[in-house]
Design a protein around this motif. Structure first.
Motif, short mmCIF file in Angstrom:
data_model
loop_
_atom_site.label_atom_id
_atom_site.label_comp_id
_atom_site.label_asym_id
_atom_site.label_seq_id
_atom_site.Cartn_x
_atom_site.Cartn_y
_atom_site.Cartn_z
N VAL A 95 -80.89 12.68 -9.29
CA VAL A 95 -80.60 13.48 -10.48
C VAL A 95 -80.28 12.55 -11.65
O VAL A 95 -80.71 12.79 -12.79
N ARG A 96 -79.57 11.48 -11.38
CA ARG A 96 -79.22 10.52 -12.45
C ARG A 96 -80.48 9.93 -13.07
O ARG A 96 -80.56 9.77 -14.29
N ASP A 97 -81.48 9.59 -12.24
CA ASP A 97 -82.74 9.05 -12.76
C ASP A 97 -83.38 10.01 -13.76
O ASP A 97 -83.86 9.60 -14.82
N ILE A 98 -83.37 11.28 -13.41
CA ILE A 98 -83.98 12.30 -14.28
C ILE A 98 -83.19 12.45 -15.57
O ILE A 98 -83.76 12.48 -16.66
N VAL A 99 -81.86 12.52 -15.46
CA VAL A 99 -81.00 12.68 -16.65
C VAL A 99 -81.16 11.50 -17.59
O VAL A 99 -81.30 11.67 -18.81
N GLU A 110 -76.96 17.51 -18.84
CA GLU A 110 -75.93 17.04 -17.94
C GLU A 110 -76.43 17.06 -16.50
O GLU A 110 -77.34 17.83 -16.16
N LYS A 111 -75.82 16.23 -15.66
CA LYS A 111 -76.25 16.16 -14.26
C LYS A 111 -76.16 17.52 -13.57
O LYS A 111 -77.00 17.87 -12.75
N SER A 112 -75.13 18.27 -13.92
CA SER A 112 -74.93 19.58 -13.28
C SER A 112 -76.03 20.58 -13.65
O SER A 112 -76.19 21.60 -12.98
N MET A 113 -76.80 20.27 -14.71
CA MET A 113 -77.86 21.18 -15.14
C MET A 113 -79.15 20.99 -14.35
O MET A 113 -80.02 21.87 -14.36
N VAL A 114 -79.29 19.85 -13.69
CA VAL A 114 -80.53 19.53 -12.98
C VAL A 114 -80.50 20.15 -11.59
O VAL A 114 -79.65 19.82 -10.77
N ILE A 115 -81.44 21.05 -11.33
CA ILE A 115 -81.50 21.73 -10.03
C ILE A 115 -82.61 21.06 -9.21
O ILE A 115 -83.78 21.40 -9.30
N LEU A 116 -82.20 20.06 -8.42
CA LEU A 116 -83.15 19.34 -7.58
C LEU A 116 -83.03 19.91 -6.17
O LEU A 116 -82.12 19.55 -5.41
#
Length: 217
Positions: A95-99, A110-116
């Protein structure tokens, strides 16, 4: 545990709904993140007294998210990673890579917004959902490749992993044929050597015959 939702929570309900969830989910996520209140009589009265303000605040945040969505929705980011010949990554995309990659391209989330939903562990193009607000979700494409050239191929719809497999099979087929070719070459070389040896022997014999004839003469 019975709780009162302070915002829409996926698969649970919307603002003001009283729902039952597991104690751990409530205590570890919903309550500390102010997404819900315990559904006791005191909290029900507090919620009803502040319901109009809670809904107004939620509406304002929803509009902000919709405005920001234009900078994120449909965006494609490229992540260059090393992989095996089968396309399996040495590690996985986080998720950090994407953010961080989105941020580098001017899209702050924000990291919490990414639904992986599951880890990305192979080369390819993957759709990832970004939840900017409980009621606003967009999709970005994560293009994982070994190089910028491969990323361009994948962007055009070419299956790089399948292409790699075909190349590998071609190399294996070529390797399987290589020993036979070498043997043929060795046999041909041996034949040439034998023929040369026979010619040399014949030539020597002819010279000896000529010398013998001259001696008798």
């Amino acid at each position: 545990m019975d709780i009162i939702l302070l915002e829409r929570v996926e698969k649970l309900g919307g603002i003001g709904d009283v729902v039952t969830v597991k104690n751990g989910y409530a205590r570890n996520y919903l309550l500390p993140n102010k997404k819900a209140l315990r559904a006791n009589e005191a909290n029900k009265k507090v919620f009803e007294a502040n319901r109009a303000q809670i809904e107004a605040d939620n509406e304002a945040k929803r509009k902000e998210a919709e405005k920001a969505s234009g900078n994120v929705d449909g965006k494609q980011i490229v992540l260059i990673r090393a992989s095996s010949a089968s396309g399996q990554l040495y590690g996985s995309v986080s998720v950090r890579d994407i953010v961080e990659t989105l941020a580098a391209e001017g899209a702050t989330v924000e990291k919490s917004m990414v639904i992986l939903e599951k880890p990305i562990k192979t080369l390819g193009v993957f759709d990832v959902r970004i939840r900017l607000h409980p009621e606003v979700s967009v999709t970005v494409q994560v293009n994982v490749a070994r190089s910028d050239d491969e990323a361009e191929l994948q962007k055009d719809g070419i299956d790089v992993i399948a292409q790699m497999f075909e190349e590998e099979q071609a190399e294996l087929a070529a390797a399987a044929l290589a020993p036979e070719s070498e043997d043929d070459g060795e046999e041909a070389e041996a034949t040439d050597t034998e023929e040369a040896s026979e010619e040399a022997t014949s030539g020597e014999a002819a010279e000896e015959t000529e010398e013998s004839a001259e001696g008798k003469a």
